[in-house]
Motif scaffolding. Structure first.
Motif, PDB file in Angstrom:
ATOM      1  N   GLY A   1       0.764  -1.346   0.087  1.00 60.06           N
ATOM      2  CA  GLY A   1       0.047   0.044  -0.126  1.00 60.06           C
ATOM      3  C   GLY A   1       0.837   1.227  -0.077  1.00 60.06           C
ATOM      4  N   ILE A   2       2.048   1.284   0.635  1.00 58.87           N
ATOM      5  CA  ILE A   2       2.757   2.423   0.840  1.00 58.87           C
ATOM      6  C   ILE A   2       3.566   2.525  -0.513  1.00 58.87           C
ATOM      7  CG2 ILE A   2       4.997   3.308   1.937  1.00 58.87           C
ATOM      8  CD1 ILE A   2       3.906   1.947   4.417  1.00 58.87           C
ATOM      9  N   ALA A   3       4.025   1.500  -1.078  1.00 56.81           N
ATOM     10  CA  ALA A   3       4.765   1.623  -2.293  1.00 56.81           C
ATOM     11  C   ALA A   3       3.771   2.149  -3.631  1.00 56.81           C
ATOM     12  CB  ALA A   3       5.282   0.139  -2.932  1.00 56.81           C
ATOM     13  N   GLY A   4       2.281   1.578  -3.354  1.00 57.30           N
ATOM     14  CA  GLY A   4       1.330   2.028  -4.246  1.00 57.30           C
ATOM     15  C   GLY A   4       1.001   3.474  -4.296  1.00 57.30           C
ATOM     16  N   ARG A   5       1.224   4.064  -3.194  1.00 54.26           N
ATOM     17  CA  ARG A   5       1.037   5.476  -2.887  1.00 54.26           C
ATOM     18  C   ARG A   5       2.323   6.439  -3.179  1.00 54.26           C
ATOM     19  NH1 ARG A   5      -1.561   3.437   1.403  1.00 54.26           N
ATOM     20  NH2 ARG A   5       0.376   3.882   2.859  1.00 54.26           N
ATOM     21  N   MET A   6       3.556   5.730  -3.012  1.00 57.59           N
ATOM     22  CA  MET A   6       4.645   6.701  -2.998  1.00 57.59           C
ATOM     23  C   MET A   6       5.834   6.271  -3.985  1.00 57.59           C
ATOM     24  SD  MET A   6       5.093   6.876   1.052  1.00 57.59           S
ATOM     25  CE  MET A   6       5.746   8.388   1.013  1.00 57.59           C
ATOM     26  N   ALA A   7       5.702   5.129  -4.660  1.00 61.91           N
ATOM     27  CA  ALA A   7       6.604   4.693  -5.503  1.00 61.91           C
ATOM     28  C   ALA A   7       6.023   4.326  -7.180  1.00 61.91           C
ATOM     29  CB  ALA A   7       7.314   3.433  -5.140  1.00 61.91           C
TER      30      ALA A   7
ATOM     31  N   ASP B   1      -6.029 -11.837   7.715  1.00 62.69           N
ATOM     32  CA  ASP B   1      -5.817 -10.378   7.322  1.00 62.69           C
ATOM     33  C   ASP B   1      -4.867 -10.147   6.256  1.00 62.69           C
ATOM     34  OD1 ASP B   1      -7.496 -10.238   9.284  1.00 62.69           O
ATOM     35  OD2 ASP B   1      -6.416  -9.735  11.169  1.00 62.69           O
ATOM     36  N   SER B   2      -3.881 -10.925   6.273  1.00 63.87           N
ATOM     37  CA  SER B   2      -3.166 -10.529   5.094  1.00 63.87           C
ATOM     38  C   SER B   2      -3.715 -10.831   3.655  1.00 63.87           C
ATOM     39  CB  SER B   2      -1.610 -11.556   5.042  1.00 63.87           C
ATOM     40  OG  SER B   2      -1.853 -12.877   5.108  1.00 63.87           O
ATOM     41  N   SER B   3      -4.418 -11.681   3.295  1.00 64.05           N
ATOM     42  CA  SER B   3      -5.211 -11.988   2.357  1.00 64.05           C
ATOM     43  C   SER B   3      -6.385 -10.994   2.070  1.00 64.05           C
ATOM     44  CB  SER B   3      -5.884 -13.129   2.279  1.00 64.05           C
ATOM     45  OG  SER B   3      -6.741 -13.551   1.129  1.00 64.05           O
TER      46      SER B   3
ATOM     47  N   LEU C   1      -6.329  -3.946  -1.613  1.00 64.50           N
ATOM     48  CA  LEU C   1      -5.534  -3.123  -2.501  1.00 64.50           C
ATOM     49  C   LEU C   1      -5.575  -3.508  -3.836  1.00 64.50           C
ATOM     50  CD1 LEU C   1      -2.215  -3.608  -0.298  1.00 64.50           C
ATOM     51  CD2 LEU C   1      -3.524  -1.434  -0.787  1.00 64.50           C
ATOM     52  N   GLY C   2      -5.936  -4.736  -4.193  1.00 66.99           N
ATOM     53  CA  GLY C   2      -6.191  -5.115  -5.627  1.00 66.99           C
ATOM     54  C   GLY C   2      -7.428  -4.658  -6.041  1.00 66.99           C
ATOM     55  N   LEU C   3      -8.674  -4.435  -5.151  1.00 62.40           N
ATOM     56  CA  LEU C   3      -9.828  -3.997  -5.642  1.00 62.40           C
ATOM     57  C   LEU C   3      -9.730  -2.105  -5.682  1.00 62.40           C
ATOM     58  CD1 LEU C   3     -12.329  -5.845  -3.445  1.00 62.40           C
ATOM     59  CD2 LEU C   3     -12.071  -5.926  -5.714  1.00 62.40           C
ATOM     60  N   GLN C   4      -8.503  -1.567  -5.305  1.00 61.24           N
ATOM     61  CA  GLN C   4      -8.204  -0.382  -5.473  1.00 61.24           C
ATOM     62  C   GLN C   4      -7.718  -0.005  -6.700  1.00 61.24           C
ATOM     63  OE1 GLN C   4      -6.310   1.228  -1.897  1.00 61.24           O
ATOM     64  NE2 GLN C   4      -7.873   0.568  -0.644  1.00 61.24           N
ATOM     65  N   GLY C   5      -7.122  -1.014  -7.197  1.00 60.62           N
ATOM     66  CA  GLY C   5      -6.478  -0.991  -8.780  1.00 60.62           C
ATOM     67  C   GLY C   5      -5.116  -1.435  -8.567  1.00 60.62           C
ATOM     68  N   LEU C   6      -4.365  -2.097  -7.705  1.00 66.10           N
ATOM     69  CA  LEU C   6      -3.110  -2.441  -7.460  1.00 66.10           C
ATOM     70  C   LEU C   6      -3.139  -3.614  -8.112  1.00 66.10           C
ATOM     71  CD1 LEU C   6      -1.911  -1.467  -4.221  1.00 66.10           C
ATOM     72  CD2 LEU C   6      -1.477  -0.066  -6.506  1.00 66.10           C
TER      73      LEU C   6
ATOM     74  N   PHE D   1     -13.653  -0.559  -6.295  1.00 67.96           N
ATOM     75  CA  PHE D   1     -13.855  -0.057  -4.862  1.00 67.96           C
ATOM     76  C   PHE D   1     -12.843   1.376  -4.928  1.00 67.96           C
ATOM     77  CE2 PHE D   1     -11.284   0.185  -1.096  1.00 67.96           C
ATOM     78  CZ  PHE D   1     -12.557   0.472   0.015  1.00 67.96           C
ATOM     79  N   LYS D   2     -13.235   2.358  -4.245  1.00 69.62           N
ATOM     80  CA  LYS D   2     -12.829   3.670  -4.152  1.00 69.62           C
ATOM     81  C   LYS D   2     -12.838   3.925  -2.652  1.00 69.62           C
ATOM     82  CE  LYS D   2     -12.826   8.380  -5.743  1.00 69.62           C
ATOM     83  NZ  LYS D   2     -13.524   9.292  -6.518  1.00 69.62           N
ATOM     84  N   PRO D   3     -11.528   4.138  -2.237  1.00 68.46           N
ATOM     85  CA  PRO D   3     -11.770   4.597  -0.899  1.00 68.46           C
ATOM     86  C   PRO D   3     -11.898   5.996  -0.609  1.00 68.46           C
ATOM     87  CG  PRO D   3      -9.389   4.149  -1.559  1.00 68.46           C
ATOM     88  CD  PRO D   3     -10.298   3.823  -2.632  1.00 68.46           C
ATOM     89  N   ALA D   4     -12.609   6.169   0.527  1.00 71.84           N
ATOM     90  CA  ALA D   4     -12.937   7.692   0.489  1.00 71.84           C
ATOM     91  C   ALA D   4     -11.733   8.681   0.748  1.00 71.84           C
ATOM     92  CB  ALA D   4     -13.730   7.733   2.096  1.00 71.84           C
ATOM     93  N   ARG D   5     -11.971   9.967   0.099  1.00 76.11           N
ATOM     94  CA  ARG D   5     -10.912  10.852   0.436  1.00 76.11           C
ATOM     95  C   ARG D   5     -10.842  11.356   1.804  1.00 76.11           C
ATOM     96  NH1 ARG D   5     -13.440  14.027  -4.030  1.00 76.11           N
ATOM     97  NH2 ARG D   5     -13.626  15.417  -2.577  1.00 76.11           N
ATOM     98  N   GLU D   6      -9.770  11.821   2.034  1.00 76.20           N
ATOM     99  CA  GLU D   6      -9.617  12.230   3.423  1.00 76.20           C
ATOM    100  C   GLU D   6     -10.333  13.421   3.654  1.00 76.20           C
ATOM    101  OE1 GLU D   6      -5.400  12.716   4.537  1.00 76.20           O
ATOM    102  OE2 GLU D   6      -4.923  10.929   3.783  1.00 76.20           O
TER     103      GLU D   6
END
Length: 178
Positions: free
Chosen positions: A67-73, A98-100, A106-111, A164-169
């Motif tokens: 998730g971090i890499a998806g946002r920052m790399a 929980d890992s699954s 994350l996959g549903l968010q497009g990764l 799936f789209k997470p809510a914006r902050e």
């Protein structure tokens, strides 16, 4: 016996432009993890891709790192590798589930993620599944990520309102904050 069954595998994904994958591994069982990584690297390189490998403390940290890499790399896809062996407590179910779940969200968010976290009853089962020259579950996870990257490239850029789209902050319960 499951190891004697044959399974269909999709042909290797091919790309006009090279793919860059992040391999995230939890090396708790180091020799198992090393085999998983070897299989994943071989698959990425066979597809003409590039890779970077990072280690995290355990399987529960793999989705966070991705998730971090998806946002920052800048990676096209991700390969999640590790091994969870059943013990005497319910911790096994927590780590597996929980890992699954984290990877699925994350996959549903497009990764584009290939899940190669082994969830087994004992060390021998893990060794058979991890062996790069055998069942090669690390290579299979890399192949899954590569196929998802190929689909992403085939279909182009994301459209609004799909998946799936997470809510914006700055949004709270459908309204604007503040």
């Amino acid at each position: 016996m499951a190891s004697n069954e044959t399974h269909y595998s999709l042909p290797r994904a091919s790309f006009d432009d090279p793919v860059k994958l992040l391999i995230v591994v939890a090396p708790y069982y180091k020799d198992i993890a090393d085999q998983l990584v070897a299989g994943a690297i071989a698959e990425v390189e066979a597809a003409g891709g590039f890779h970077e490998t990072i280690e995290v403390p355990g399987a529960l940290e793999i989705p966070s790192a991705i998730g971090i890499a998806g946002r920052m790399a800048e990676f096209d896809g991700y390969v999640a590798l590790g091994c969870v062996i059943r013990g005497e407590t319910t911790h096994y179910e927590t780590v597996c589930n929980d890992s699954s779940r984290g990877l699925t969200l994350l996959g549903l968010q497009g990764l584009c993620i290939g899940n190669g976290i082994l969830t087994v009853e004992n060390y021998d089962q893990a060794a058979v599944r991890a062996e790069a020259a055998g069942q090669n579950k690390g290579g299979g996870a890399a192949a899954a990520a590569l196929h998802l990257v190929a689909l992403t490239r085939r279909w182009g850029s994301a459209r609004k309102g799909v998946g799936f789209k997470p809510a914006r902050e700055d949004e709270i319960a459908g309204g604007q904050a503040g």
